[in-house]
Design a protein around this motif. Structure first.
Motif, PDB file in Angstrom:
ATOM      1  N   SER A 167     -10.839   5.655   5.255  1.00 26.48           N
ATOM      2  CA  SER A 167     -10.169   4.482   5.809  1.00 26.48           C
ATOM      3  C   SER A 167      -9.379   3.725   4.739  1.00 26.48           C
ATOM      4  O   SER A 167      -8.971   2.592   4.955  1.00 26.48           O
ATOM      5  CB  SER A 167     -11.195   3.552   6.458  1.00 26.48           C
ATOM      6  N   LEU A 168      -9.153   4.368   3.598  1.00 27.34           N
ATOM      7  CA  LEU A 168      -8.422   3.725   2.506  1.00 27.34           C
ATOM      8  C   LEU A 168      -6.954   3.525   2.877  1.00 27.34           C
ATOM      9  O   LEU A 168      -6.361   4.328   3.589  1.00 27.34           O
ATOM     10  CB  LEU A 168      -8.511   4.566   1.230  1.00 27.34           C
ATOM     11  N   THR A 169      -6.371   2.464   2.357  1.00 26.52           N
ATOM     12  CA  THR A 169      -4.957   2.199   2.613  1.00 26.52           C
ATOM     13  C   THR A 169      -4.080   3.013   1.668  1.00 26.52           C
ATOM     14  O   THR A 169      -4.548   3.521   0.643  1.00 26.52           O
ATOM     15  CB  THR A 169      -4.631   0.710   2.408  1.00 26.52           C
ATOM     16  N   LEU A 170      -2.818   3.081   2.009  1.00 30.01           N
ATOM     17  CA  LEU A 170      -1.830   3.761   1.183  1.00 30.01           C
ATOM     18  C   LEU A 170      -1.862   3.210  -0.242  1.00 30.01           C
ATOM     19  O   LEU A 170      -1.834   3.972  -1.210  1.00 30.01           O
ATOM     20  CB  LEU A 170      -0.434   3.583   1.802  1.00 30.01           C
ATOM     21  N   GLU A 171      -1.942   1.900  -0.370  1.00 32.01           N
ATOM     22  CA  GLU A 171      -1.926   1.275  -1.688  1.00 32.01           C
ATOM     23  C   GLU A 171      -3.144   1.664  -2.524  1.00 32.01           C
ATOM     24  O   GLU A 171      -3.031   1.920  -3.723  1.00 32.01           O
ATOM     25  CB  GLU A 171      -1.845  -0.252  -1.545  1.00 32.01           C
ATOM     26  N   VAL A 172      -4.308   1.716  -1.897  1.00 28.13           N
ATOM     27  CA  VAL A 172      -5.532   2.094  -2.618  1.00 28.13           C
ATOM     28  C   VAL A 172      -5.461   3.560  -3.035  1.00 28.13           C
ATOM     29  O   VAL A 172      -5.825   3.919  -4.160  1.00 28.13           O
ATOM     30  CB  VAL A 172      -6.785   1.813  -1.761  1.00 28.13           C
ATOM     31  N   ILE A 173      -4.983   4.410  -2.144  1.00 23.99           N
ATOM     32  CA  ILE A 173      -4.841   5.833  -2.483  1.00 23.99           C
ATOM     33  C   ILE A 173      -3.873   5.993  -3.646  1.00 23.99           C
ATOM     34  O   ILE A 173      -4.119   6.770  -4.576  1.00 23.99           O
ATOM     35  CB  ILE A 173      -4.394   6.646  -1.256  1.00 23.99           C
ATOM     36  N   ALA A 174      -2.775   5.252  -3.617  1.00 24.40           N
ATOM     37  CA  ALA A 174      -1.803   5.314  -4.713  1.00 24.40           C
ATOM     38  C   ALA A 174      -2.453   4.914  -6.040  1.00 24.40           C
ATOM     39  O   ALA A 174      -2.226   5.568  -7.060  1.00 24.40           O
ATOM     40  CB  ALA A 174      -0.613   4.415  -4.407  1.00 24.40           C
TER      41      ALA A 174
END
Length: 67
Positions: free
Chosen positions: A26-33
């Protein structure tokens, strides 16, 4: 000291596998980046190439209202 971005580094099959696994969370794009040390636009481009869907905004902090 914060990790540096992979500026100009080639995208490998290892990165593809990591992105596939992280996209299942459920991680956001920003966290994955941040986790992959890449710019969000590059993560999104690779996710699109792989046919993945990513959360684009954080849902934390939203509260249900009601009585």
């Amino acid at each position: 000291m914060a990790p540096t971005m992979n500026k100009g580094a080639a995208w490998s099959m290892k990165h593809d596998r990591e992105l596939i696994e992280l996209s299942k969370s459920s991680l956001t794009l920003e966290v994955i980046a941040e986790r992959l040390h890449r710019q969000p636009d590059k993560i999104l481009k690779s996710a699109t190439r792989l046919g993945l869907t990513l959360n684009r905004r954080a849902l934390s902090g939203l509260k249900a209202t009601g009585k």
